[in-house]
Design a protein around this motif. Structure first.
Motif: not given
Length: 441
Positions: A53-54, A94-99
């Protein structure tokens, strides 16, 4: 052994994932090695459900919202709101990366295994197409968050890593923006050749369809300033279903409701309940509307005590939206103006106005726009995108591609400024991503 570990990871993820979301129709994978159509559909559904949900966090960076300094979640949101990316508090989301890459992982796994297990038929073609598009859309959103706006001058700029196969020992070097876009475009083309479903029913609206792939391609070409292609793709999507919600009808659904005629795909959650409850709508956003004749004002916003307005468009899964027709009419207008097709642009704007303004106001706006120059119309489209697509997670990307203007946020009587052209318009790679992948340095 490596492959067994991958499948085990999927089963664990399926168990841990919340399984009661009827909207996403989530079912656990249930087997160690997917082997049936239902197994692979469940695998793909996991990929959809993992998508982050970035855009809800991106809303906080725009000129659309005011953060309540006394909200319960202020510690998680404050540093995002004031663009403190360099040294945020440990409590900051945190802003998503891994997701993103987890979602892409599920798509890759399906693409790796489905042919050998199920062969080639219409069902597997549709699932493969969706997997290609889920992978492409994940890379597209990563690029829009963590790279600058694409143009000929910076196409060799650092982008994001490309993940196109299952390999636990694979290195993930950062590809250039041009390389990532080439990869995304190839996936879209693969999907177009495979898609079987023209439009998804509302209970499966999170899935990709022919209508969605054209909308996705239209936005991609818009962001790359490829006007002719943006125009043709938007028109192709509207040819499948071009309906608009008429806000002159009191009981009409909101345009971003996943059950509305406008909804094309409802995967993204652009305003989580957390952000919705912690914010009010900015005066800058409210000032864009004619509060009497623009029916969007009363439908999009709700006045609370103290004169502040809250959004009616978020905080609930029913308002998930990735692509919808209102945006497509505005893509048609913008792309047509850049393609010297003013009449096409005026027709698109007139159609939208009839469904958003009172009858008299729509007629007056249409007459006024016919008298304007192309440059004036382009300025109008920019403002109209802000009005029409308010709080749907696209404003940050628009601000980036329209020159990165200055934005000011006031928080606890202190003014914070995102300068014009500020490098913070390109979000930093998350700290944990850099720690896990030195290639990002």
């Amino acid at each position: 052994m490596k492959r067994k570990l991958i499948y085990l990871y999927i089963v664990v993820a399926g168990i841990l994932l919340q399984s009661c979301n009827k909207y996403l129709d989530i079912q656990p994978v249930g087997t160690v090695v997917p082997s049936t159509e239902s197994d692979f559909r469940a695998l793909l559904t996991m990929g959809y459900a993992t998508f982050p949900s970035h855009k809800s966090l991106l809303l906080l960076r725009t000129d659309e919202l005011i953060l309540d300094p006394y909200s319960d979640d202020v510690d998680a949101l404050r540093d995002i709101y004031i663009w403190n990316d360099e040294s945020p508090a440990p409590t900051t989301l945190s802003y998503p990366w891994e997701q993103f890459y987890k979602s892409i992982f599920y798509a890759n796994l399906l693409l790796t295994e489905i042919d050998s297990k199920l062969g080639d038929n219409d069902v597997t073609k549709q699932m493969k197409a969706e997997a290609y598009l889920l992978r492409a859309y994940g890379h597209f959103e990563l690029l829009n968050c963590y790279a600058p706006v694409y143009n000929e001058a910076n196409k060799q700029h650092k982008g994001v890593p490309i993940a196109e196969k299952i390999d636990l020992e694979q290195n993930f070097p950062v590809s250039t923006m041009e390389e990532v876009y080439t990869f995304i475009t190839a996936d879209i083309q693969h999907a177009m050749a495979l898609l079987q479903t023209a439009d998804q029913p509302s209970n499966h609206r999170y899935r990709f369809s022919k209508r969605a792939v054209h909308a996705f391609a239209a936005r991609l070409h818009l962001y790359r300033s490829e006007w002719g292609q943006a125009l043709s793709e938007a028109q192709a999507a509207l040819a499948i279903e071009g309906g608009l919600v008429d806000l002159n009808i009191d009981e009409a659904l909101l345009p971003n409701d996943f059950e509305s005629v406008e909804s094309i795909q409802a995967l993204d959650n652009p305003m989580t309940a957390q952000v919705n409850s912690s914010t009010s709508v900015s005066e800058d956003m409210l000032a864009l509307y004619d509060r009497v004749n623009d029916k969007r004002f009363a439908r999009y916003f709700e006045e609370k005590s103290g004169g502040e307005y809250k959004s009616r468009k978020g905080g609930n899964n029913k308002f998930k939206v990735s692509f919808r027709n209102g945006e497509l009419y505005l893509i048609v207008a913008e792309a047509a103006l850049h393609s010297e097709r003013k009449e096409v642009a005026l027709e698109a704007l007139q159609t939208l106005a009839k469904h958003r303004l009172t009858g008299t106001a729509a007629t007056e706006q249409t007459a006024d726009l016919k008298m304007r120059s192309v440059s004036e119309l382009l300025n109008f489209v920019q403002v109209e995108r802000a009005r029409e697509l308010a709080l749907e997670g696209l404003r940050w990307y628009d601000l980036k591609r329209w020159g990165r203007p200055e934005i000011q946020h006031v928080f606890l009587d202190k003014t914070y400024t995102l300068q014009a052209g500020d490098p913070r318009y390109t979000i930093r790679y998350p700290k944990e991503a850099v720690e896990n992948n030195p290639e990002l340095l």
